[in-house]
Design an enzyme around this catalytic site. Structure first.
Site, short mmCIF file in Angstrom:
data_model
loop_
_atom_site.label_atom_id
_atom_site.label_comp_id
_atom_site.label_asym_id
_atom_site.label_seq_id
_atom_site.Cartn_x
_atom_site.Cartn_y
_atom_site.Cartn_z
N LYS A 87 0.85 -1.20 0.00
CA LYS A 87 0.00 0.00 0.00
C LYS A 87 0.88 1.25 0.00
O LYS A 87 1.85 1.33 0.76
CB LYS A 87 -0.94 -0.02 1.22
CG LYS A 87 -1.99 -1.12 1.13
CD LYS A 87 -2.97 -1.07 2.28
CE LYS A 87 -3.86 -2.31 2.31
NZ LYS A 87 -5.09 -2.23 1.56
N GLU B 23 -12.52 -3.05 10.03
CA GLU B 23 -13.27 -3.38 8.81
C GLU B 23 -14.75 -3.39 9.14
O GLU B 23 -15.16 -3.82 10.22
CB GLU B 23 -12.87 -4.78 8.33
CG GLU B 23 -11.44 -4.87 7.85
CD GLU B 23 -11.15 -6.25 7.28
OE1 GLU B 23 -11.17 -6.38 6.05
OE2 GLU B 23 -10.93 -7.18 8.07
N ASP C 192 -5.12 -13.98 11.43
CA ASP C 192 -5.43 -13.47 10.08
C ASP C 192 -4.71 -12.15 9.80
O ASP C 192 -4.13 -11.98 8.73
CB ASP C 192 -6.95 -13.28 9.96
CG ASP C 192 -7.38 -12.87 8.56
OD1 ASP C 192 -6.70 -13.24 7.60
OD2 ASP C 192 -8.41 -12.17 8.43
N HIS D 276 -0.19 -8.14 9.02
CA HIS D 276 -0.36 -6.73 8.65
C HIS D 276 -0.02 -5.78 9.82
O HIS D 276 0.73 -4.83 9.67
CB HIS D 276 -1.79 -6.43 8.20
CG HIS D 276 -2.28 -7.30 7.08
ND1 HIS D 276 -1.44 -7.81 6.12
CD2 HIS D 276 -3.51 -7.76 6.75
CE1 HIS D 276 -2.14 -8.54 5.26
NE2 HIS D 276 -3.40 -8.52 5.62
N LYS E 130 -13.63 -7.11 12.72
CA LYS E 130 -14.61 -7.15 11.62
C LYS E 130 -15.93 -6.59 12.17
O LYS E 130 -16.18 -6.64 13.37
CB LYS E 130 -14.84 -8.58 11.17
CG LYS E 130 -13.54 -9.23 10.67
CD LYS E 130 -13.63 -9.63 9.24
CE LYS E 130 -12.38 -10.31 8.75
NZ LYS E 130 -11.86 -9.75 7.51
C1 BG6 Z 1 -6.57 -9.99 4.42
C2 BG6 Z 1 -7.37 -10.69 5.47
O1 BG6 Z 1 -5.21 -10.28 4.56
O2 BG6 Z 1 -6.76 -8.58 4.51
C3 BG6 Z 1 -8.84 -10.32 5.37
O3 BG6 Z 1 -7.24 -12.10 5.32
C4 BG6 Z 1 -9.00 -8.81 5.36
O4 BG6 Z 1 -9.58 -10.88 6.46
C5 BG6 Z 1 -8.10 -8.18 4.31
O5 BG6 Z 1 -10.36 -8.52 5.09
C6 BG6 Z 1 -8.15 -6.67 4.36
O6 BG6 Z 1 -7.41 -6.13 3.30
P1 BG6 Z 1 -7.64 -4.64 2.82
O7 BG6 Z 1 -6.57 -4.40 1.83
O8 BG6 Z 1 -9.03 -4.60 2.24
O9 BG6 Z 1 -7.54 -3.77 4.03
#
Ligand code: BG6
Length: 505
Positions: free
Chosen positions: A202, A236, A255, A260, A358
């Site tokens: 990103k 999210e 996850d 991340h 989530k």
């Molecule tokens: C992924 C996860 O790595 O990243 C998902 O497995 C998540 O659960 C996604 O929804 C989010 O990615 P982004 O780029 O939409 O923030």
């Protein structure tokens, strides 16, 4: 890589175009391939960033021919492409799209794949170069890797490169990630392995390094002398979609926290690399990940939650346990918040609060440095009662940019001071839209540039942080929160007990 000989080859502003090559995707019919990889291939082609001699190969069980696959690829690319659709760009790509049908334990299918690569060498001049993208469940890695080893497909030589791209999750815990790393490293050499954490692709995440190391303004205050705490949020609004099978076994910590969020922490907390190269950046990130500490008492510093039925944007949202494919008594977390420390001279004593969830009120990812309060204010308490801490917020998504929050005098005849903010918005300052993370990362794989890919030692250091959390949580039940709320109350209490509160982005 093709470089203009009249320009300094180190000039990174030049568009970088990879060597002639093929991209082989395993799991081509899956979600990731359709939503991200195929559109990214088209966008790269549309931007003129793929070599003229390029081929795309799909491998899957479906009984398809090249045309069926080309149609799926076209639909997927068309649906999710970032750049405008140009039929002639697709037509050019479609001429070098191939499909190989077979299951992963089928020797014949892999022989056929090796044969297809050899054919493409003579028909499309791909120069023997190929990147293999494993967009498949990790349980399938061993058999696919063994097949590549057996057929000699994994071998880089002086005349050709062969690379492998591995998607997260990289294992399930430290032990399994070590096994996975050993397996991948036994087939490919370390410099040919690319572990994708798409957050590193990103633009705003890369901008974090620009912000810190290309300026003089921020670095002097980027430490525990001035920073009270750091909050890293990845929220999210979506639920788990159709991914119950994966998510039930995984949960929020495995996850996204393991990868991340810890990568964002590493980039925020690391020292300046000696140079902007894969080796040096990875070395600095690794030092941070190894310095991450968990508090002794996890009860007060590691909160997990699970969404219940609620409302989001005026729509009723089911609870996690009502989602299709989820165990009605599931204890999988959909929210995780932790307080971590970074045991270095720069950060000792500064809490790093990480949270993800989530079905939170909105989709937002940000890194916020919350500064200490002024040691003394020459104003009356009542004049500054609405004044918060100064904050520097890197907004990863959406509304990519940076916000500085500070106190300012309220217009009027009294000396009242209140928070205001100053904003930098990518969309306003630059005319060019940011490439998608997968566009950038795929291109980097084809170029052989590993700067934005975690090294296996980073992955293992991250699991060493997550394993004790998982062990602690294994005997607990996640706190409930309603869909559309900012996580469980216990997460607010965790900060309140330390005299702080979560930002409400
Ligand atoms: C992924 C996860 O790595 O990243 C998902 O497995 C998540 O659960 C996604 O929804 C989010 O990615 P982004 O780029 O939409 O923030």
């Amino acid at each position: 890589m093709i470089v203009n000989p009249l320009r300094d080859p180190r000039d990174r502003r030049l568009p970088r175009v990879p060597d002639p090559c093929a991209l082989v995707v395993f799991g081509i019919t899956g979600d990731l391939a359709r939503k991200k990889l195929l559109p990214a291939v088209y966008d790269l082609a549309n931007r003129g960033l793929l070599p003229t001699n390029f081929a795309l190969l799909g491998f899957a069980r479906r009984d398809w021919g090249d045309t069926d696959f080309a149609e799926l690829a076209r639909d997927a690319a068309r649906k999710a492409a970032r750049t405008p659709w140009r039929e002639e760009v697709w037509e050019r790509l479609a001429g070098s799209v191939r499909f190989v049908q077979g299951s992963f334990d089928d020797d014949n299918a892999f022989d056929e794949l090796a044969g297809a690569l050899a054919d493409l060498e003579s028909s499309h001049g791909i120069g023997g170069n190929a990147a293999f993208y494993l967009s498949i469940p990790p349980s399938m890695f061993p058999v696919v890797l063994k097949q590549m080893e057996r057929t000699g497909m994994a071998e880089s030589t002086r005349d050709r490169w062969r690379r492998v791209v591995v998607e997260k999750p990289f294992g399930h815990d430290l032990t399994s990630s070590r096994e996975l790393n050993e397996l991948v490293d036994s087939v490919f050499s370390a410099e040919d392995v690319f572990r994708i954490d798409h957050y590193l692709g990103k633009e705003t995440v890369q901008n974090l390094m620009a912000l810190r190391f290309a300026n003089t303004l921020f670095e002097p205050i980027w430490n525990g002398h001035h920073v009270d705490s750091v909050q890293i949020t990845m929220a999210e609004d979506v639920g788990i979609g159709g991914r119950a099978g994966f998510y039930e076994k995984t949960g929020a910590a495995r996850d996204v926290l393991q990868n991340h969020l810890l990568q964002l922490l590493a980039l925020t907390a690391m020292e300046e690399p000696v140079e902007f190269s894969a080796e040096e950046i990875r070395t600095e990130k690794l030092k941070v990940l190894r310095a991450v500490s968990l508090p002794d008492d996890l009860r007060a510093a590691a909160i997990r939650g699970q969404y219940e039925q609620g409302w989001l944007a005026g729509q009723r949202a089911d609870g996690y346990r009502q989602e299709e494919g989820v165990d009605p008594a599931s204890k999988t977390e959909t929210y995780a918040a932790v307080r971590l420390g970074v045991e270095t001279r720069r950060w000792a004593g500064v809490p790093f609060y990480l949270r993800t969830g989530k079905r939170l009120p909105r989709r937002v990812t940000e890194i916020a440095l919350v500064f200490k309060r002024a040691p003394h204010l020459p104003f009356a308490d009542t004049d500054t009662e609405e004044l918060g801490n100064n904050q520097l917020v890197v907004r990863v998504q959406p509304d990519e940019g940076v916000t500085l929050k500070f106190g300012s005098k309220v217009p009027g005849s009294v000396m009242e001071v209140r928070d205001v903010s100053m904003d930098f918005l990518y969309g306003e300052q630059f005319t060019e839209a940011s490439p998608e993370a997968y566009e950038r990362l795929l291109l980097d794989v084809l170029l052989g540039d590993a700067t934005l890919f975690p090294r296996n030692a980073e992955v293992e250091a991250s699991w060493a942080v997550i394993d004790p959390l998982e062990e602690f949580w294994a005997s607990t039940t996640p706190y409930p929160y309603r869909a559309g709320e900012w996580g469980p109350r216990a997460a607010d209490e965790m900060l309140a007990a330390e005299g702080r509160r979560w930002r409400r982005p």
